[in-house]
Motif scaffolding. Sequence first.
Motif, PDB file in Angstrom:
ATOM      1  N   LEU A  84     -36.747 -42.886 123.305  1.00 27.04           N
ATOM      2  CA  LEU A  84     -37.375 -43.226 122.027  1.00 27.04           C
ATOM      3  C   LEU A  84     -37.493 -41.966 121.164  1.00 27.04           C
ATOM      4  N   PRO A  85     -36.990 -42.005 119.936  1.00 31.70           N
ATOM      5  CA  PRO A  85     -37.133 -40.844 119.057  1.00 31.70           C
ATOM      6  C   PRO A  85     -38.610 -40.554 118.758  1.00 31.70           C
ATOM      7  N   CYS A  92     -36.005 -38.179 112.131  1.00 29.26           N
ATOM      8  CA  CYS A  92     -36.721 -39.457 112.237  1.00 29.26           C
ATOM      9  C   CYS A  92     -37.199 -39.896 110.861  1.00 29.26           C
ATOM     10  N   PRO A  97     -32.600 -41.743 113.639  1.00 23.08           N
ATOM     11  CA  PRO A  97     -33.388 -41.516 114.855  1.00 23.08           C
ATOM     12  C   PRO A  97     -32.598 -40.926 116.013  1.00 23.08           C
ATOM     13  N   THR A  98     -31.284 -41.235 116.109  1.00 18.86           N
ATOM     14  CA  THR A  98     -30.569 -40.708 117.278  1.00 18.86           C
ATOM     15  C   THR A  98     -30.130 -39.258 117.079  1.00 18.86           C
ATOM     16  N   LEU A 103     -35.197 -36.747 121.372  1.00 19.18           N
ATOM     17  CA  LEU A 103     -34.807 -38.132 121.682  1.00 19.18           C
ATOM     18  C   LEU A 103     -35.092 -38.501 123.128  1.00 19.18           C
ATOM     19  N   LYS A 151     -25.668 -50.563 116.036  1.00 19.74           N
ATOM     20  CA  LYS A 151     -25.799 -49.343 115.234  1.00 19.74           C
ATOM     21  C   LYS A 151     -24.431 -48.889 114.733  1.00 19.74           C
ATOM     22  N   GLY A 289     -31.651 -47.015 118.306  1.00 22.84           N
ATOM     23  CA  GLY A 289     -33.100 -47.005 118.130  1.00 22.84           C
ATOM     24  C   GLY A 289     -33.641 -48.392 118.453  1.00 22.84           C
TER      25      GLY A 289
END
Length: 339
Positions: A84-85, A92, A97-98, A103, A151, A289
């Motif tokens: 999870l970011p 973020c 987020p990735t 991360l 994604k 995410g």
Amino acid sequence: MRAAVAGLPGQVQIVEFPEPKLAPGELILAPLACGICSTDVKLVQRGAEEANYALGHELAGRVVAASQESRWSVGQRVVAVPYLPCGECFYCRHAQPTLCGRLFDTAFLPGALAEEIWVPSRISECGLFSIPDDLPDEIAALAEPVGCVVKGIQDANLQPGDTVLVVGDGPMGLFCATVARAYGAARVLVAGLTPSRLACAGEYYADQIIDLNQEELVGTVQDATEGRGADVVMVAVSDGEALLNGIKAVRPGGTVNAFAGVSNGVQIPLDVRKLHYQQFFLTGSFGLGPEHMAKALQLLGSGRIDVAPLITARFPFESVAEAVAYAADRTGLKPVVIF
Ligand SMILES: [Zn+2]
Ligand SMILES: [Zn+2]
């Protein structure tokens, strides 16, 4: 409790881990099913000196212990993001987020291929999703790889009516084909080298398969697109040559997504003049995410995508080594470990 870990290079070991303990907001899951992918293959081939982590990240599980503060209750079936970011850093805050530098700081442990899995409170709050009642465990477990594909398809800016070329006939390539269709692709072409995988692609996922043992990629794609090339090219092969061919097969103004991870140092000669005048987009996608997993679960649960034909082998927990070998062999499609 036992967990499957990478041992000496090429070996999987089943070892004892301490029982996870529960603090406020946390959960313990018992795994129900876990998909095996090329990341697991890579970890096993590389080997690990210390068995700190279990293999596996494509998890469907059941809540077997929940702290009072948790909104989950014992017995619920769930999927969980493997990481999870942080939600706070530059990336973020910029909805990337990735790219978060932290991360992997928040992750379920020791991994999905363990008899019990500890879920930190932040994942239990925003990275856990309830599995619809009629969705089988083994299908739900694929919400993680399908989420990565969601994604990737979003990053490729796929538009309804597009012609999509998928380079690669492995599980991720065929996930790309079916998710592309769900996002409105009018035509999906899948190119690959493995007859058994191409047969599956042709039966369930592709309007046209391109057998690269016999057909030339760029000319075939041009013939299928009035000479333009594909609107979107998803490159789902860990190979620079495949990316280069994907670039040759994209139409002016289209998008090529380097979706598969490749080894360090892989380089390609890029025709910069073509990039300038033909104004195509070249992007990459990594990971997922929570929002991508939620969308994947929705696609799976509603039947808008059907990934059942992709599960071509099932293994018990004791046979994780065989499951990894099956994935490494690359003639079948997706192996799943069933608990
Ligand atoms: Zn995976
Ligand atoms: Zn962050």
